[in-house]
Design an enzyme around this catalytic site. Sequence first.
Site, PDB file in Angstrom:
ATOM      1  N   LYS A  31       0.838  -1.193   0.000  1.00  0.00           N
ATOM      2  CA  LYS A  31       0.000   0.000   0.000  1.00  0.00           C
ATOM      3  C   LYS A  31       0.875   1.246   0.000  1.00  0.00           C
ATOM      4  CE  LYS A  31      -4.009  -1.749   2.541  1.00  0.00           C
ATOM      5  NZ  LYS A  31      -5.002  -1.532   1.486  1.00  0.00           N
TER       6      LYS A  31
ATOM      7  N   ARG B 150     -10.435 -11.307   1.481  1.00  0.00           N
ATOM      8  CA  ARG B 150     -11.291 -12.338   0.877  1.00  0.00           C
ATOM      9  C   ARG B 150     -10.616 -13.706   0.881  1.00  0.00           C
ATOM     10  NH1 ARG B 150     -11.596  -8.863  -4.554  1.00  0.00           N
ATOM     11  NH2 ARG B 150     -11.288  -7.252  -2.980  1.00  0.00           N
TER      12      ARG B 150
HETATM   13  N1  BES Z   1      -8.226  -3.709   4.270  1.00  0.00           N
HETATM   14  C1  BES Z   1      -8.357  -3.245   2.944  1.00  0.00           C
HETATM   15  C2  BES Z   1      -9.647  -2.464   2.711  1.00  0.00           C
HETATM   16  C3  BES Z   1      -9.725  -1.111   3.360  1.00  0.00           C
HETATM   17  C4  BES Z   1      -9.375   0.024   2.657  1.00  0.00           C
HETATM   18  C5  BES Z   1     -10.236  -0.965   4.627  1.00  0.00           C
HETATM   19  C6  BES Z   1      -9.503   1.268   3.235  1.00  0.00           C
HETATM   20  C7  BES Z   1     -10.369   0.288   5.216  1.00  0.00           C
HETATM   21  C8  BES Z   1     -10.012   1.403   4.519  1.00  0.00           C
HETATM   22  C9  BES Z   1      -8.368  -4.439   1.986  1.00  0.00           C
HETATM   23  O1  BES Z   1      -7.587  -5.512   2.366  1.00  0.00           O
HETATM   24  C10 BES Z   1      -7.813  -3.956   0.698  1.00  0.00           C
HETATM   25  O2  BES Z   1      -6.653  -3.619   0.663  1.00  0.00           O
HETATM   26  N2  BES Z   1      -8.635  -3.924  -0.340  1.00  0.00           N
HETATM   27  C11 BES Z   1      -8.220  -3.436  -1.600  1.00  0.00           C
HETATM   28  C12 BES Z   1      -8.751  -4.371  -2.656  1.00  0.00           C
HETATM   29  C13 BES Z   1      -8.194  -4.129  -4.017  1.00  0.00           C
HETATM   30  C14 BES Z   1      -6.743  -4.493  -4.064  1.00  0.00           C
HETATM   31  C15 BES Z   1      -8.976  -4.962  -5.012  1.00  0.00           C
HETATM   32  C16 BES Z   1      -8.814  -2.045  -1.780  1.00  0.00           C
HETATM   33  O3  BES Z   1      -9.944  -1.805  -1.357  1.00  0.00           O
HETATM   34  O4  BES Z   1      -8.120  -1.184  -2.303  1.00  0.00           O
HETATM   35 MN    MN Z   2      -5.574  -5.277   1.726  1.00  0.00          MN
END
Ligand code: BES
Ligand code: MN
Length: 498
Positions: free
Chosen positions: A273, A347
Amino acid sequence: MVIEKISFVDKLSEVGSVVVGAYADASLSKNAAAIDEKFHGIISKNLKKMSFSGKLFESAHFTAIDGPLNHFVLVGLGDTGKKFTEFELEKLGAKIYDCVAELDSDATVAINTQDIDFPCNCASSFLGFGMLLKSWNFDKYKSKKNEKIKLRNVSLLTPDVQKSTEYFSELQKLADGIFLARRVVSEPANVIYPESLARIAKEELSPLGVDVEILGRSSMQKLGMNALLGVAQGSSLEPQLVILRWNGGNEAEKPIVFVGKGVTFDSGGISLKPGDGMHEMRYDMAGSGTVLGLLKAVAANKLPANVVGLMALVENMPSGTAQRPGDIVKSMSGQTIEVLNTDAEGRLVLADALWYAQDRFSPKAMIDLATLTGAIVVSLGHEFAGLFSNSDELVHQIVRSSDKTGEKVWRMPMTEHFDKGINSEIADMQNIAKSNIRGGSITAAQFLKRFVNNVDWAHLDIAGVEHTSDDLFVCAKGATGFGVHLLYEFLKEMTAIR
Ligand code: BES
Ligand code: MN
Ligand code: ZN
């Protein structure tokens, strides 16, 4: 600091502050009028001088110059004859807390069913509950606590001390569950990691009669949970699957299973990230935090239901042993997954946890909670959790509980179009959708659906609501404990004990 003592009384204790109600036509409520008379019209005299209209949730206070009380606080009750719901009373309680917290160490709340329309002589229990919820904050790491907060003891005036006390004792235990969820979600990732959270679960719940079982890496390997284990493999910390069982119902009754995403830190893994805001990913175990808090509330109140909580705990880190984008894993269900983005890890973790849940427990229904997608925040902001389900009935039940508790949910669609979007060229599915398919929260939910084996299931995407950067009605800034109250209410309705 949480209020130390909340008690129910039938006589005004004349110390500290007293809180009374007035209506939108600026008339005093019954209890307010009686207190006004006792103190020679001090309230009505001051009311005239203040700009206070009695609109719902409006407030004002003045200092008593002489007499045993220090402060008089006026709270707006809205139109006369207005019917109150439980949630409105909680909000009113929270408002009262905000008004009195900095005034005195003692406060008496003189608002109850004699002043407002509520179908039970326990309105003050809900006021006390709202005050309690609002008083919680996470100041453990502050050497200097907020010294402005003086309030320690609250007395609530009620026409039925016994009933109000009884009602409140249940709500107090529910609040303890909510606070446990808020606490573990608030803690940073060097304190809360899979093993430490599993330990807390055991310490908190075993004494309440919950059966706590903890599976480590090798047990999960034997079960074939390679989707979950793939996420964990970049971290030096051992993943844990915590199984919490409360058997309060009939032996023959199938349980309701709650599954919580418990990524104790989500760096994104090799699909790292961006640095900005990455620290917020310590909240990525909020689903598991809610499951923990829920089971605490359920067990402490001995609900006559069979309830299982699963906490799927892993840390998602980049390292030389981390899963690579493009890796293919075989999940416990036997379905293979092409991991195109290691940041879509929730997921993967839930795929095995959900499969395990239906396989082992044949549940009546399963509900998972997960901070699953950033996209749900785009769709619903910080007001609603996304609700996805394969069962209209389950949706109705959850929505009904949500209406009652004020933790808002909004149903999102699921269709074959989005399901197709996660088909992979070389495996059974891929963990992110093809780029022409948008709706990232929906494709994530479709992914989960492939692991529920047609069991009645609902998924709550709580990424936008698990913590708040604004002071909310019944919650100060920080972790909200979203879902504990909602699902507690849901279980009560299911078992129809009220
Ligand atoms: N934990 C994150 C989702 C999240 C994002 C929670 C912002 C709280 C605030 C999840 O694991 C994630 O990183 N999801 C990605 C999915 C994408 C790579 C398809 C996302 O939402 O960017
Ligand atoms: Mn994630
Ligand atoms: Zn995540």
